[in-house]
Design an enzyme around this catalytic site. Sequence first.
Site, PDB file in Angstrom:
ATOM      1  N   HIS A 297      -0.856  29.790  42.544  1.00 14.69           N
ATOM      2  CA  HIS A 297      -2.210  30.533  42.532  1.00 14.69           C
ATOM      3  C   HIS A 297      -3.271  29.714  43.592  1.00 14.69           C
ATOM      4  O   HIS A 297      -4.008  30.254  44.268  1.00 14.69           O
ATOM      5  CB  HIS A 297      -2.717  30.610  41.349  1.00 14.69           C
TER       6      HIS A 297
ATOM      7  N   HIS B  40       1.358  19.376  38.792  1.00 10.83           N
ATOM      8  CA  HIS B  40       1.075  18.940  37.665  1.00 10.83           C
ATOM      9  C   HIS B  40       1.842  18.717  36.439  1.00 10.83           C
ATOM     10  O   HIS B  40       1.807  18.290  35.365  1.00 10.83           O
ATOM     11  CB  HIS B  40      -0.075  19.756  37.014  1.00 10.83           C
TER      12      HIS B  40
ATOM     13  N   SER C 189       1.202  28.104  38.288  1.00  8.53           N
ATOM     14  CA  SER C 189      -0.182  27.799  38.327  1.00  8.53           C
ATOM     15  C   SER C 189      -0.552  27.284  39.832  1.00  8.53           C
ATOM     16  O   SER C 189      -1.557  27.357  40.405  1.00  8.53           O
ATOM     17  CB  SER C 189      -0.503  26.763  37.454  1.00  8.53           C
TER      18      SER C 189
ATOM     19  N   CYS D  13       4.266  20.871  31.335  1.00  9.30           N
ATOM     20  CA  CYS D  13       3.286  22.241  31.343  1.00  9.30           C
ATOM     21  C   CYS D  13       4.235  23.288  30.889  1.00  9.30           C
ATOM     22  O   CYS D  13       3.719  23.570  29.820  1.00  9.30           O
ATOM     23  CB  CYS D  13       3.057  22.379  32.826  1.00  9.30           C
TER      24      CYS D  13
ATOM     25  N   CYS E 278       5.522  24.885  39.446  1.00  2.30           N
ATOM     26  CA  CYS E 278       4.710  25.642  38.403  1.00  2.30           C
ATOM     27  C   CYS E 278       3.934  26.743  39.205  1.00  2.30           C
ATOM     28  O   CYS E 278       3.369  26.654  39.933  1.00  2.30           O
ATOM     29  CB  CYS E 278       3.797  24.864  37.634  1.00  2.30           C
TER      30      CYS E 278
END
Length: 362
Positions: A43, A59, A40, A163, A38
Amino acid sequence: MKAAVLIEPGKPLEIENLSISKPQAHEVLIRTAACGLCHSDLHFIEGTYPHPLPAVPGHEAAGIVEAVGSEVTTVKVGDAVITCLSAFCGHCEFCVTGRMSLCLGGDTRRKAGSEPRLSRGDGSAVNQMLNLSAYAEQMLVHEHACVRIDPEMPLDRASVIGCAVTTGAGTIFNACNVTPGETVAVIGCGGVGLATINAAKIAGAGRIIAADPIPEKRELARKLGATDVVDALANDAAAQIVELSKGGVDHAIEAVGRPASAQLAVSSLRRGGTATILGMMPLGEKVGLAAMDLLSGKKLQGAIMGGNRFPVDIPRLVDFYLRGQLDLDSIIAERIPLEQINDGFEKMKRGDSARSVIVFDQ
């Protein structure tokens, strides 16, 4: 167990053998079957969002319950589960008012001074990221960070529900409450954006306009339900969306995390329309509405994880897939082993594919 560890921002993840603690009260030990890559996580890997290190990212996962601690009531050994980063305590103001995705989840983590859930051979702690740390062969999580699913569900496809699909579909069904016939624009056709498009189709949206700079992703968006596509980098992208929707869209959903994409979403709205920002913007960035937008009744909102209520939403999304309404197969671009995780993130940076999923040996 093997796990991918982030040691220093901007550096590749390193595969290490870590120790995992035994489940305590309300904790669940899961054998990870699959985990999606992902943006995210990227980042945190690149350091644009801070996190205590070393840590194991990941996650978006699914697996099988191997053991449970005392007082666990929601799952049992052998259950297939999907994990979700929006772990909830169940008793704070956000939880009791039905906004579970806003719960800070403090009670779902181990108390300071307790044995760490993850550690190295020398006993030093490895931080758990987002209550999960799913780039590992096992996960030790609070029972309110996972939900039991239909055992018929393929776990590689189930992982992306954790997610991307929960965020995209939750935005359509919960945060935006899209009603049949409304027009929707989705800015960004990665995993979250594609899931948003698919959910908009399920919700009965009228025109569904996908905006992305990559032609292959625009075509994939069509496959998942987009009625029209626009090059997001075109100078007149907003004008195209307004023309296609005959005056602007009811809902514009930003699924990239870039200021320019957020501005495109706002500029695509009709009177009374709502722009929803899903992407993780660079810290310090701001998105706003002009005075005339406010006078036109336009609205701007965030929707962390799509405003999901994952113990209810995720089993429903699994059912959508099993009944042929939710297209997870097209969202997954490739399946890779844990050892290729850094290559997977390099592909993500290039933006030339949808979702890469790590598949663990079972």
